[in-house]
Design a protein around this motif. Structure first.
Motif, PDB file in Angstrom:
ATOM      1  N   ILE A 167      12.418  -0.210   4.123  1.00 34.64           N
ATOM      2  CA  ILE A 167      12.256  -0.770   5.423  1.00 34.64           C
ATOM      3  C   ILE A 167      10.969  -1.351   5.654  1.00 34.64           C
ATOM      4  CG2 ILE A 167      12.242   0.112   7.839  1.00 34.64           C
ATOM      5  CD1 ILE A 167      13.701   2.706   6.957  1.00 34.64           C
ATOM      6  N   ARG A 168      11.297  -2.701   5.886  1.00 35.08           N
ATOM      7  CA  ARG A 168      10.066  -3.557   6.249  1.00 35.08           C
ATOM      8  C   ARG A 168      10.797  -4.785   6.758  1.00 35.08           C
ATOM      9  NH1 ARG A 168      12.377  -7.023   4.211  1.00 35.08           N
ATOM     10  NH2 ARG A 168      12.666  -8.211   2.073  1.00 35.08           N
ATOM     11  N   GLU A 169       9.788  -5.707   7.485  1.00 31.51           N
ATOM     12  CA  GLU A 169      10.372  -6.711   8.342  1.00 31.51           C
ATOM     13  C   GLU A 169       9.160  -7.818   7.836  1.00 31.51           C
ATOM     14  OE1 GLU A 169      11.318  -7.073  12.456  1.00 31.51           O
ATOM     15  OE2 GLU A 169      11.657  -4.774  12.605  1.00 31.51           O
ATOM     16  N   ILE A 170       9.603  -9.124   7.496  1.00 31.65           N
ATOM     17  CA  ILE A 170       8.714 -10.252   7.014  1.00 31.65           C
ATOM     18  C   ILE A 170       8.958 -11.165   8.238  1.00 31.65           C
ATOM     19  CG2 ILE A 170       8.307 -12.041   5.440  1.00 31.65           C
ATOM     20  CD1 ILE A 170       7.639  -9.341   4.408  1.00 31.65           C
ATOM     21  N   PRO A 194      14.342 -17.242 -10.938  1.00 32.27           N
ATOM     22  CA  PRO A 194      14.328 -15.659 -10.586  1.00 32.27           C
ATOM     23  C   PRO A 194      13.975 -14.768 -11.368  1.00 32.27           C
ATOM     24  CG  PRO A 194      16.492 -16.408 -11.320  1.00 32.27           C
ATOM     25  CD  PRO A 194      15.651 -17.548 -11.265  1.00 32.27           C
ATOM     26  N   GLU A 195      13.462 -13.752 -11.063  1.00 27.92           N
ATOM     27  CA  GLU A 195      13.140 -12.576 -12.036  1.00 27.92           C
ATOM     28  C   GLU A 195      14.370 -11.598 -12.575  1.00 27.92           C
ATOM     29  OE1 GLU A 195      11.742 -11.619 -14.604  1.00 27.92           O
ATOM     30  OE2 GLU A 195       9.682 -12.310 -13.937  1.00 27.92           O
ATOM     31  N   GLU A 196      13.947 -11.091 -13.704  1.00 23.22           N
ATOM     32  CA  GLU A 196      15.170 -10.049 -14.144  1.00 23.22           C
ATOM     33  C   GLU A 196      14.999  -8.869 -12.975  1.00 23.22           C
ATOM     34  OE1 GLU A 196      15.897  -8.483 -17.814  1.00 23.22           O
ATOM     35  OE2 GLU A 196      14.196  -9.671 -18.677  1.00 23.22           O
ATOM     36  N   PRO A 197      16.109  -8.214 -12.682  1.00 17.16           N
ATOM     37  CA  PRO A 197      16.139  -7.253 -11.693  1.00 17.16           C
ATOM     38  C   PRO A 197      15.256  -6.091 -11.926  1.00 17.16           C
ATOM     39  CG  PRO A 197      18.401  -8.112 -12.112  1.00 17.16           C
ATOM     40  CD  PRO A 197      17.644  -8.810 -13.243  1.00 17.16           C
ATOM     41  N   ARG A 198      15.173  -5.728 -13.285  1.00 15.48           N
ATOM     42  CA  ARG A 198      14.380  -4.617 -13.568  1.00 15.48           C
ATOM     43  C   ARG A 198      13.033  -4.824 -13.186  1.00 15.48           C
ATOM     44  NH1 ARG A 198      16.551   0.365 -15.369  1.00 15.48           N
ATOM     45  NH2 ARG A 198      14.322   0.859 -15.362  1.00 15.48           N
ATOM     46  N   LYS A 199      12.312  -6.127 -13.444  1.00 21.53           N
ATOM     47  CA  LYS A 199      11.004  -6.317 -12.947  1.00 21.53           C
ATOM     48  C   LYS A 199      10.953  -6.157 -11.453  1.00 21.53           C
ATOM     49  CE  LYS A 199       7.230  -9.524 -13.523  1.00 21.53           C
ATOM     50  NZ  LYS A 199       6.883 -10.949 -14.471  1.00 21.53           N
ATOM     51  N   LEU A 200      11.949  -6.777 -10.877  1.00 19.95           N
ATOM     52  CA  LEU A 200      11.855  -6.691  -9.310  1.00 19.95           C
ATOM     53  C   LEU A 200      11.983  -5.096  -8.849  1.00 19.95           C
ATOM     54  CD1 LEU A 200      14.386  -9.801  -8.600  1.00 19.95           C
ATOM     55  CD2 LEU A 200      11.909  -9.624  -8.259  1.00 19.95           C
ATOM     56  N   TYR A 201      12.853  -4.401  -9.594  1.00 19.98           N
ATOM     57  CA  TYR A 201      12.717  -3.200  -9.264  1.00 19.98           C
ATOM     58  C   TYR A 201      11.316  -2.430  -9.316  1.00 19.98           C
ATOM     59  CZ  TYR A 201      12.744   1.922 -10.350  1.00 19.98           C
ATOM     60  OH  TYR A 201      12.741   3.341 -10.363  1.00 19.98           O
ATOM     61  N   TRP A 202      10.506  -2.890 -10.355  1.00 18.09           N
ATOM     62  CA  TRP A 202       9.102  -2.248 -10.598  1.00 18.09           C
ATOM     63  C   TRP A 202       8.183  -2.980  -9.431  1.00 18.09           C
ATOM     64  CZ3 TRP A 202       8.487   2.064 -12.357  1.00 18.09           C
ATOM     65  CH2 TRP A 202       9.226   2.621 -13.547  1.00 18.09           C
ATOM     66  N   ALA A 203       8.492  -4.113  -9.016  1.00 17.65           N
ATOM     67  CA  ALA A 203       7.844  -4.704  -7.734  1.00 17.65           C
ATOM     68  C   ALA A 203       8.245  -3.996  -6.441  1.00 17.65           C
ATOM     69  CB  ALA A 203       8.129  -6.227  -7.520  1.00 17.65           C
ATOM     70  N   ASP A 204       9.366  -3.393  -6.374  1.00 14.85           N
ATOM     71  CA  ASP A 204       9.797  -2.639  -5.205  1.00 14.85           C
ATOM     72  C   ASP A 204       9.165  -1.299  -5.290  1.00 14.85           C
ATOM     73  OD1 ASP A 204      11.461  -4.531  -4.549  1.00 14.85           O
ATOM     74  OD2 ASP A 204      13.215  -3.585  -5.386  1.00 14.85           O
ATOM     75  N   LYS A 205       8.855  -0.659  -6.618  1.00 13.79           N
ATOM     76  CA  LYS A 205       8.768   0.553  -6.824  1.00 13.79           C
ATOM     77  C   LYS A 205       7.014   0.747  -6.723  1.00 13.79           C
ATOM     78  CE  LYS A 205       9.986   5.055  -8.066  1.00 13.79           C
ATOM     79  NZ  LYS A 205      10.894   5.887  -7.277  1.00 13.79           N
ATOM     80  N   GLU A 236       0.810  -1.243  -0.001  1.00 17.25           N
ATOM     81  CA  GLU A 236       0.078   0.022   0.038  1.00 17.25           C
ATOM     82  C   GLU A 236       0.797   1.368   0.010  1.00 17.25           C
ATOM     83  OE1 GLU A 236      -1.849  -3.671   1.214  1.00 17.25           O
ATOM     84  OE2 GLU A 236      -0.308  -2.565   2.357  1.00 17.25           O
ATOM     85  N   THR A 237       1.975   1.109   0.727  1.00 16.30           N
ATOM     86  CA  THR A 237       3.045   2.502   0.728  1.00 16.30           C
ATOM     87  C   THR A 237       4.345   1.907   0.408  1.00 16.30           C
ATOM     88  OG1 THR A 237       3.168   2.001   3.213  1.00 16.30           O
ATOM     89  CG2 THR A 237       1.504   3.471   2.558  1.00 16.30           C
ATOM     90  N   PRO A 238       4.642   1.789  -0.925  1.00 15.12           N
ATOM     91  CA  PRO A 238       5.961   1.196  -1.253  1.00 15.12           C
ATOM     92  C   PRO A 238       7.169   2.366  -1.281  1.00 15.12           C
ATOM     93  CG  PRO A 238       4.543   1.595  -3.176  1.00 15.12           C
ATOM     94  CD  PRO A 238       3.743   1.896  -2.000  1.00 15.12           C
ATOM     95  N   HIS A 258      16.271  -6.563  -2.620  1.00 12.66           N
ATOM     96  CA  HIS A 258      14.908  -6.119  -3.107  1.00 12.66           C
ATOM     97  C   HIS A 258      13.907  -6.167  -2.110  1.00 12.66           C
ATOM     98  CE1 HIS A 258      15.584  -5.460  -7.394  1.00 12.66           C
ATOM     99  NE2 HIS A 258      16.641  -6.685  -7.148  1.00 12.66           N
ATOM    100  N   PRO A 259      13.012  -5.139  -1.399  1.00 13.31           N
ATOM    101  CA  PRO A 259      12.130  -5.138  -0.135  1.00 13.31           C
ATOM    102  C   PRO A 259      11.005  -6.066  -0.523  1.00 13.31           C
ATOM    103  CG  PRO A 259      12.274  -3.177  -1.126  1.00 13.31           C
ATOM    104  CD  PRO A 259      13.336  -3.615  -1.844  1.00 13.31           C
ATOM    105  N   SER A 260      10.480  -5.948  -2.191  1.00  8.32           N
ATOM    106  CA  SER A 260       9.614  -6.769  -2.403  1.00  8.32           C
ATOM    107  C   SER A 260       9.558  -8.394  -2.369  1.00  8.32           C
ATOM    108  CB  SER A 260       9.245  -6.509  -4.065  1.00  8.32           C
ATOM    109  OG  SER A 260      10.211  -6.837  -4.678  1.00  8.32           O
ATOM    110  N   ILE A 261      10.884  -8.997  -2.344  1.00  4.54           N
ATOM    111  CA  ILE A 261      11.016 -10.115  -1.990  1.00  4.54           C
ATOM    112  C   ILE A 261      10.575 -10.746  -0.761  1.00  4.54           C
ATOM    113  CG2 ILE A 261      12.457 -12.132  -2.223  1.00  4.54           C
ATOM    114  CD1 ILE A 261      13.883 -10.892  -4.618  1.00  4.54           C
ATOM    115  N   PHE A 262       9.971 -11.578  -0.301  1.00  2.00           N
ATOM    116  CA  PHE A 262       9.627 -12.002   1.040  1.00  2.00           C
ATOM    117  C   PHE A 262       9.675 -13.429   1.288  1.00  2.00           C
ATOM    118  CE2 PHE A 262       5.489 -12.914  -0.779  1.00  2.00           C
ATOM    119  CZ  PHE A 262       5.102 -13.839   0.059  1.00  2.00           C
TER     120      PHE A 262
END
Length: 918
Positions: A276-279, A344-355, A250-252, A393-397
């Protein structure tokens, strides 16, 4: 002019952007684009001394030589030779030159100016070579790459069958760095704002250096002074972010900035970021089972399997925009995570997941042979590369180390040779189970910040894991309900359910990690509607307090699986939920705060009956805790084209606490006193009127009168003619479906019905006649013309075998952007009285009766199909004739778009060919 020329050149390059936005330097050269190429399908160790004549074609990097975008488009395994001349010099004198590869499948050797620069094995990891010593400044440099991919059973191949990732399949680039530079930095964040960093700093000589971290426009800053020794230096740093802004879907929020290393006269600058996040997992209340948490709070994981496959680039997206859009497509459905499947995913797609805010489960690629002494170390090397590359990548949990025991069974031949048992079968051996346990524990040791699963199972064979997941592909409400209930009831600490080798469950969170109706049918689902199944499955999941989420198969259709939310080319599928509750979409089924309707998706009941429906509140967000929400409900039905609202009401709900709880007394109401598809529609709203979630169920209401005639709330007498009782038809292809509840004809042709009207003794005068029927166009499939060609599933389907979808007996295309029109004419005794343009041949959740009257649950018969209500008031000149003749021939004539007619027990409306006489 030079800068403008570079910009122009970059604009024509495929994938011109820097490949690693999470770790970006400014002095670099993109090597994507045209390379000389040769493909050998036999082993050849001719070395690097090829003449220009040896390269007989041109390939576009970074696309796999199997993909259309490469310009080669050959799927064979083999050896790909690449050659390119490059003139480039770093901006700063004395800099090091690195040749970098996003990924090459599988074994790669590189020569620069005839000197072997290095080798790498593994199809998914990133790698680089320091080519400074052989690089010619200001002159042309010859780069030759040999990429070998023979699909060895020991290589980490993953699920490539949709389209192979042969050779270079991620970007290639040159990059300069100072003699002292930062190789990597891993950020470990806590929600209190404390940040730990472990950096690797390379130096060619001893000396003092200043390592600086600057983020968020300078509001976050920290400096470490370090003494460097020749080689790689490990530097640890820690600092705190005041009033931290936490990353979530909700607040990336990302703390963007740079790391600098100042050493002597040189400075290394890397643009990067962290979130900043904790899983974690935690016990709540007096529960004996854990939930998954994000930033210390429960999170319900609404996810989808993402094959990350593109129809022209295969596993390489053609543009950065398409990677961004892929994340957007998932978010607009209300999903909060994706599971990247067997790769694994391409770094740029992971970037968009982060963003953009999309949580990610990232799989390790599997091998397909035996877990032997060749496959295991190859896998371990690649897993380390993947975790090291994607750590920040903060998106990867979550990391998933294996999937469905693929590559973990030792084949029967090997077991027979070692045991002497000629009847041995492929087996997940105890020693392999222990290796899998060690892989899980290794992953936890190198990354304690994430959830790790040792094996995402479909064979009830878990060993040790942070989460307890399972896969299922089952169709039918009763079957799904029973299955999910069984899994939930057998999940508890100490249970041996879902475990192998004497292992038992811990209190790990329970979630589903693959589900859907793609494989839940005899001979596969083909290409069919999934909206009906999906809605009741979501209700069943949310019914259980113990469940933390699901992974639906899948985001997009792929080459032989058609269970996506979207078509492979991105076309939208229409689930039809808005036809039951205004404004409802898939996102309503993915709300963190949800109303469970604890009832079947449709029930057949008598007209006027009173029913009670239990409801449950399911909350995995504290957004509305402590507030009073309003649950509005209404019962409505369609009466021959008129929407009629029956019972309705509002229930005030004190919304407190996480988990699943009953909502007071069941809703009780009376059903219509006529034939109808009745809908119970629910809308949950916040105090300010904001819609929190919507949901619905349906009822097939049967209202036959004493003489068996259907009952509708309208004046006059109704004569029902079954759609299959035609006296004549002229279609080249005609058949009935849904237990004789529907008839089809294509392409052009007509149906003729003999309609008898009440005689004068029953009705003295006929003054007014209305015809009503439900019809759609009919798109002919190959199976409708040539017959079905069903085939049994084998593992080949996982490797891209042709699904022959139009021959699959379950196929009936779900409603999407591509429409199929048909113009039909209505004739009474040969005189045209009306024409209708039928927009499409739809199938989605609105085809209630086409689901309710399926004969079996694991084989589809045009399920979900429905039509449009067509009504004709006959002109008085014809009515006068009918008053005398007391009967007529009704002809329904279709052009090339064909015609499907839906009877009382099919489609959307509970009517046959209906004649209303007044």
């Amino acid at each position: 002019m030079a800068a403008q020329a570079l910009q122009t050149a970059a604009a024509t390059l495929p994938r011109p952007e820097y490949p690693r936005p999470d770790w970006q330097r400014q002095d670099w050269l993109n090597l994507n684009g045209a390379w000389s190429f040769r493909l050998e399908t036999e082993t050849n160790d001719s070395g690097s001394t090829q003449s220009a004549a040896d390269f007989n074609s041109e390939i576009i990097v970074p696309f796999s030589w199997a993909s259309p975008l490469s310009g080669i488009g050959r799927s064979e395994s083999g050896i790909g030779w690449y050659k390119r001349e490059v003139t480039w010099s770093p901006e700063t004198s004395g800099s090091l030159v690195f040749l970098r590869f996003g990924a090459v499948d599988y074994r790669c050797d590189v020569w620069v100016n005839g000197t072997h620069a290095g080798s790498h094995s593994g199809g998914y990891g990133t790698f680089e070579f320091d080519v400074t010593s052989v690089w010619k400044l200001g002159e042309a440099n010859l780069i030759v790459v040999r990429a070998e991919d023979f699909d060895a059973k020991s290589q980490t191949r993953g699920k490539q069958g949709y389209g192979e990732i042969r050779g270079i399949w991620q970007p290639v680039w040159l990059e300069s760095r100072p003699q002292a530079h930062v190789q990597s930095a891993k950020f470990i964040t806590k929600i209190d704002g404390s940040i730990q960093v472990e950096a690797a700093v390379a130096a060619s000589a001893p000396g003092e250096a200043e390592l600086r971290f600057d983020f968020n426009g300078g509001t976050v800053s920290h400096t470490e002074r370090v003494a460097l020794a020749p080689g790689v230096n490990v530097v640890s740093a820690s600092f705190r972010v005041e009033d931290p802004q936490l990353w979530s879907p909700e607040t990336p929020f990302l703390y963007e900035g740079e790391i600098t290393l100042a050493s002597g006269e040189s400075t290394d600058r890397i643009a990067t970021y962290f979130g900043i996040r904790e899983i974690g997992t935690a016990l709540f209340g007096d529960r004996k089972y854990r939930w998954i948490t994000l930033n210390g709070k429960p999170v319900y994981l609404n996810g989808t399997l993402d094959q990350a496959f593109h129809e022209t680039g295969f596993f390489t997206y053609p543009t950065d925009e398409e990677m961004r859009d892929e994340i957007y497509l998932a978010k607009r459905l209300g999903l909060n995570f994706i599971r990247i499947h067997i790769k694994p995913e391409e770094p740029r797609k992971l970037y968009w997941a982060d963003k953009l805010g999309m949580m990610v489960m990232e799989d390790m690629p599997c091998f397909w042979g035996n877990p032997d002494e060749v496959a295991r170390p190859a896998y371990e090397r690649e897993a380390k590369e993947i975790i090291d590359r994607d750590f920040n990548h903060p998106s990867i949990f979550s990391w998933i180390m294996f999937n469905e025991t693929w590559g973990l069974r030792t084949d029967a031949e090997t077991i027979s040779l070692t045991s002497g048992n000629a009847d041995a079968e492929a087996t997940y051996l105890p020693e392999t189970q222990e290796w899998v346990r060690s892989v899980y524990r290794w992953a936890k040791s190198v990354d304690p910040t994430r959830i790790v699963e040792e094996n995402s199972p479909c064979n009830w064979d878990k060993v040790e894991s942070d989460i307890n997941t399972w896969h299922f592909y089952i169709n039918g409400y009763e079957e799904v309900r029973a299955h999910v209930t069984e899994v939930v009831e057998n999940t508890y600490p100490g249970s041996s359910f879902n475990c192998i080798g004497g292992n038992v469950q811990s209190d790990a969170p329970l979630m589903n990690s693959e589900c859907g109706n793609v494989w839940g049918f005899k001979n596969g689902a083909g290409d069919s509607d999934l909206a009906w199944h999906y809605r009741y499955m979501m209700n069943e999941f949310r019914r259980h307090d113990k469940m933390c989420g699901f992974v639906f198969t899948e985001l997009r259709d792929v080459t032989n699986e058609f269970n996506g939310y979207y078509r492979l080319d991105g076309r939208e599928k229409f689930f039809g939920y808005e036809g039951f509750v205004p404004g409802m979409s898939l996102a309503d089924l993915h709300s963190a705060d949800f109303i469970v309707i604890d009832a079947p998706p449709c029930q057949t009941v008598q007209a006027g009956a009173e029913v009670s429906i239990p409801l449950l509140a399911s909350s995995y967000s504290d957004r509305y805790h402590g507030q009073q929400l309003q649950l509005g409900w209404e019962l409505w039905h369609d009466n021959l084209g008129t929407r009629v609202t029956g019972d309705r009401g509002t229930v005030a709900l004190d919304w407190n606490g996480y988990g699943v709880t009953p909502i007071g007394e069941p809703l009780t109401f009376s059903l219509p006193k006529q034939d109808a598809v009745a809908v119970l529609a629910l809308t949950l709203r916040a105090a300010d009127g904001t819609v929190v979630t919507r949901n619905f169920i349906t009822f097939d209401v049967r209202g036959a009168s004493a003489d068996g005639a259907p009952v509708y709330d309208a004046e006059g007498r109704f004569i029902a003619v079954p759609v299959t009782d035609f006296a004549e038809q002229t279609f080249a292809h005609q058949w009935n479906a849904i237990q004789e509840g529907k008839t089809n004809g294509g392409k052009s042709g007509h149906f003729v019905y003999d309609v008898a009207l009440p005689d004068a003794g029953e009705q003295a005068l006929i003054q007014h006649v209305v015809l009503a029927f439900e019809a759609s166009s009919k798109r002919l499939l190959a199976r409708n013309v040539e017959g079905a060609r069903d085939r049994n599933h084998t593992i080949s389907m996982m490797h891209g075998a042709d699904a022959a979808v139009e021959y699959n007996s379950n196929t009936y295309y779900m409603t999407d952007n591509e429409q199929h029109e048909s113009l039909i004419h209505v004739l009474v005794d040969g005189e045209k009285v009306a024409s209708f343009l039928l927009p499409d041949n739809p199938a989605d959740s609105q085809g209630v009766l086409s689901y309710q009257y399926q004969e079996v649950q694991n084989k589809l018969d045009e399920a979900g199909s429905y039509g449009y209500l067509c009504k004709v008031t006959l002109p008085s000149s014809i009515t006068a004739k009918l008053d005398r003749s007391r009967g007529f021939k009704l002809t329904l004539e279709a052009g090339e778009g064909g015609l499907a007619l839906y009877g009382r027990n099919a489609g959307r409306y509970p009517i046959d060919l209906l004649v209303q006489v007044k």
